[in-house]
Write an enzyme that holds these catalytic residues in place. Structure first.
Site, PDB file in Angstrom:
ATOM      1  N   HIS A 197      32.807  33.069  52.875  1.00 47.26           N
ATOM      2  CA  HIS A 197      32.708  33.443  51.464  1.00 47.26           C
ATOM      3  C   HIS A 197      32.885  32.245  50.541  1.00 47.26           C
ATOM      4  O   HIS A 197      32.211  32.135  49.519  1.00 47.26           O
ATOM      5  CB  HIS A 197      33.763  34.502  51.136  1.00 47.26           C
TER       6      HIS A 197
ATOM      7  N   GLU B 211      27.801  38.074  41.445  1.00 38.92           N
ATOM      8  CA  GLU B 211      28.557  37.863  42.679  1.00 38.92           C
ATOM      9  C   GLU B 211      28.784  39.197  43.386  1.00 38.92           C
ATOM     10  O   GLU B 211      28.559  40.270  42.825  1.00 38.92           O
ATOM     11  CB  GLU B 211      29.910  37.198  42.387  1.00 38.92           C
TER      12      GLU B 211
ATOM     13  N   HIS C   3      31.257  41.870  45.813  1.00 39.76           N
ATOM     14  CA  HIS C   3      32.588  42.320  46.224  1.00 39.76           C
ATOM     15  C   HIS C   3      32.397  43.493  47.179  1.00 39.76           C
ATOM     16  O   HIS C   3      32.973  44.570  47.013  1.00 39.76           O
ATOM     17  CB  HIS C   3      33.427  42.724  45.012  1.00 39.76           C
TER      18      HIS C   3
ATOM     19  N   SER D 254      45.704  37.671  44.041  1.00 41.80           N
ATOM     20  CA  SER D 254      46.112  38.491  42.900  1.00 41.80           C
ATOM     21  C   SER D 254      45.244  38.150  41.702  1.00 41.80           C
ATOM     22  O   SER D 254      44.872  36.992  41.481  1.00 41.80           O
ATOM     23  CB  SER D 254      47.585  38.231  42.567  1.00 41.80           C
ATOM     24  N   GLN D 255      44.959  39.155  40.903  1.00 44.31           N
ATOM     25  CA  GLN D 255      43.971  39.014  39.841  1.00 44.31           C
ATOM     26  C   GLN D 255      44.569  38.508  38.529  1.00 44.31           C
ATOM     27  O   GLN D 255      45.777  38.317  38.404  1.00 44.31           O
ATOM     28  CB  GLN D 255      43.313  40.378  39.612  1.00 44.31           C
TER      29      GLN D 255
END
Length: 752
Positions: free
Chosen positions: A56, A105, A107, A326-327
């Site tokens: 990735h 992108e 996910h 973590s976002q």
């Protein structure tokens, strides 16, 4: 991994067993890391290399093919490309001092494991990529792929994915202006969740991801780091799923859109204050990515005190902190004199900000944990000099037989009644039916700048309120076409997206891509990928538009079943004045209906073959990029003359007529030339259905002749039905009420 493993320990304990295979590294990759460092890696270093060398993050199986995009001239029909491949997102000049950044992108795997959070954080991640370029995010889009609509797992993942996309985007106040929802058996167990974001900036506001200037401070700001998403997409996206359902939920990130909204506004004020020397969002690979990429793109050195990183979970080990995805986190490089002002702005927005390190001139990335050195690496070896694989690829032995099995011999309708039944069956099929069940969960008009959105051919947003300057964006891909011929299939994806942007009157400028494929360890899959890249490169060269960046998503398969090759292509175009645009769908009664472009008997890979016969074989429609370009130029010049325009793609002319009638409940009476079935259901490319006022019919014919675009008069709008007749005598009529009922009920009936 337990206990603190320091650089000193690594030098003293060279034979210590390490879980490199569990972290997704191959034996030769682990050996390369040891060679680079001259010793075994520490646990923290091993964690960094494992996520940054994942498929990735490193594109190790695909960069040998992606590099051909650099052969495309790096300018657009409107001017310069200000930033391109290698940055967080591409940035292009659209005139009047404005620039636009956009990127798409994937996910995919996280969204299968945890549909809501996987999709939500996919949106959040792409928004931060756009923000990191110095731009204000202004719109999002969501190309989605699911298994069969009636499958149990589709019912599990689809509602959560749609809710995640809508929930996160709506909370951010970003309009969702387009996308796709496609159903096919190959996506069962491996849905595709691709997310696109568009941002706007002035030329002088462009920011890049680099850490330069020894002594400059490194500040981590945004949400605290937690245990969610450890390894995250970098690990999940580097392996296939087995037939057993979801697993690995802790690897999926958890999003907080309200924190991200604060982060956006805070970051934009930091840019305006001039206190940011370099910036990077924390997405895939988290701190491992941000620190190594910033350092390697700058002066090459950075020191970080990892114990200063604000945590949600105090039990996290150094390697877990480095791997956490973590976002809602960003990392900035700030000159010492600007630190106090930077922190004050963050405090104003109630965004945590902590100085965690500084830029150095050592050429090394040093990371300490409570005074002990746990990372000492050349940053470029982590971020950019990972392994490069020349995977074997070969045309599958079954490809010739697949292409020889065309749809020409399939039983086809001939009478008016049969044609009517086929039109209705296709209009109500999962891929062609009304998608309002999905799109009504998205706010399409927040911010007040949305000009076009679903179900228009493309999304369009206004950039400048005074001049009306705007941009138009579309995403497209027909995976069946790509399976039949990946070179032509990728070009057809680009052509359809290019055409959709043109139908509104925009000038196509550039593309971003999201290349979704199966396992790179399968030579047949790698052949598909190589051919798709070659097709996109050749198409961009002929159309004169660049690739600004994109994403590769591999290992999209369950067991041995790979998805259809799905090279999603996003095209962005510029509109000088959004008040002068061409809408989708018939506007009024009494207008003349014309078909632009040439129709050939091209039914292989079509929605008719798929829905009616469950058939996939033959060759996809022929690609003529010259015809697409001429058509786009006509559509741009025709703004103000054309009263509507709708591209022809899946479902052919029949579907375009149906959707155009239903848009504003305006019927039509048309006579199709030649074989009525072929005229209605062929999926030949480079075609658009248009209308003009009666007095402008001759002007349209003249415009088509000047551009060398074939044109055929079909009939006129009016009434409450779609009436079709053909040279073969086949005639039928569909009441718009019946057509709408068929078109709209599919998703509600299936999903509630």
């Amino acid at each position: 991994m337990t206990g603190l493993d320091t650089v000193a320990h690594a030098a003293e304990d060279p034979q210590r067993q390490q879980p490199w295979a569990d972290l997704g590294l191959k034996a030769d990759e682990y050996a390369s890391i040891r060679e680079i460092l001259g010793r075994r890696p520490t646990s923290a270093e091993l964690a960094m290399y494992s996520v940054m060398w994942s498929e990735h993050c490193s594109y190790k199986s695909t960069k040998v093919h992606l590099k051909q995009f650099s052969e495309i001239p790096q300018e657009t029909p409107a001017g310069a490309m200000l930033a391109g491949i290698g940055e967080n997102a591409g940035v292009i000049d659209i005139g009047q001092g404005y620039a636009v950044t956009f990127k798409v992108e994937s996910h995919n795997h996280p969204s299968f494991v945890e549909p809501y959070q996987g999709a939500a954080t996919g949106v959040g991640g792409i928004v931060r990529d756009i923000l990191a370029m110095g731009a204000r995010p202004v719109a999002v889009m969501d190309p989605l792929r699911f298994g069969p609509l009636d499958a149990d797992d589709t019912h599990r993942v689809l509602p959560g994915i749609v809710a995640g996309v809508g929930g996160y985007g709506n909370c951010l106040g970003l309009p969702n202006i387009g996308g796709e929802a496609v159903f096919d058996a190959t996506y069962l167990g491996n849905p595709l969740v691709n997310a696109l974001c568009v941002g706007v900036l002035r030329h002088e506001d462009l920011h890049l991801a680099k850490a330069s200037g020894a002594g400059n401070q490194v500040i981590l700001y945004g949400a605290r780091t937690g245990g969610d998403g450890i390894g995250g997409v970098s690990v999940l996206a580097s392996e296939t799923f087995e037939d057993g359902g979801p697993a690995k939920r802790p690897a999926v990130q958890v999003g907080d859109p309200f924190m991200e909204k604060l982060l956006i506004e805070c970051t934009l004020e930091l840019f305006a204050a001039g206190v940011v020397a370099g910036i990077q969002d924390l997405g895939g690979a988290g701190l491992s990515c941000a620190t190594s990429e910033l350092a390697s793109a700058g002066d090459g050195g950075m020191h970080v005190d990892l114990d200063k990183v604000p945590l949600r979970d105090s039990t996290l080990a150094p390697e877990e902190i480095l791997m956490s995805e973590s976002q809602e986190r960003m990392m900035a490089v700030v000159e010492p004199d600007d630190v106090a002002r930077f922190l004050a702005i963050c405090a104003k927005w109630e965004v945590d900000a902590t100085v965690v390190g500084e830029v150095t001139d050592t050429g090394r990335l040093h990371i300490d944990w409570h005074g002990e050195r746990v990372v000492d690496v050349p940053p470029r070896s982590v971020a950019h000099d990972g392994p490069t694989y020349h995977r074997p690829y070969a045309r599958p032995e079954a490809q010739d037989a697949l292409q020889a099995d065309g749809a020409e011999s399939l039983p086809r309708p001939s009478t008016g009644a049969e044609l009517r039944e086929t039109l209705l069956r296709l209009a109500g099929s999962p891929n062609l039916c009304d998608k309002s069940w999905i799109t009504d969960q998205y706010d399409r008009y927040v911010q007040g700048n949305t000009v076009l959105s679903q179900p228009s051919d493309s999304g369009m947003v206004r950039i400048d309120a005074e001049t009306g300057l705007g941009v138009s964006v579309s995403t497209d891909c027909n995976g069946r076409f790509a399976a039949l011929d990946p070179y032509a299939g990728a070009q057809l994806a680009l052509a359809e997206s290019y055409r959709n942007v043109a139908t509104g009157g925009a000038v196509p400028l550039a593309i971003s891509d999201c290349l979704n494929f199966g396992s790179p360890e399968d030579p047949g899959v790698m052949w598909q990928f190589a051919e798709a890249c070659r097709g996109l490169k050749d198409a961009c060269l002929e159309l004169g538009i660049p690739v600004t960046g994109g994403n590769v998503s591999l290992y999209n398969q369950t067991g041995s079943t790979a998805i259809l090759p799905t090279p999603v292509v996003a095209v962005l175009g510029v509109v000088d004045d959004v008040t002068k645009r061409t809408p989708t769908g018939f506007q009024a009664e009494g207008e003349r209906v014309f078909l632009l472009g040439e129709t050939r008997e091209e039914l292989s890979g079509s929605e008719w073959a798929h829905v009616v016969h469950g058939h996939l074989g033959g060759l996809p429609p022929a690609v003529s990029l010259a015809a697409e370009r001429s058509l786009a130029e006509l559509l741009h010049e025709g703004v103000g003359l054309l009263t509507s325009a709708h591209d022809l793609s899946e479902g052919g002319l029949a579907q375009a007529l149906a959707e155009s009638c239903l848009r504003r409940s305006v019927g039509a009476r048309v006579e199709v030339p030649g074989d009525a079935f072929v005229a209605l259901f062929s999926e030949s490319a480079a075609r658009v259905l248009v209308t003009v006022a009666p007095d402008d019919a001759d002007a349209l014919v003249g415009l088509a002749e000047r551009h060398g675009v074939p044109i055929a008069a079909l009939g006129e709008t009016g009434g409450s039905a779609l009436s079709v007749s053909g040279d073969s005598g086949a005639e039928f009529e569909v009441d718009l009420g019946d057509l709408r009922e068929t078109w709209t009920r599919t998703l509600p009936d299936a999903l509630g």
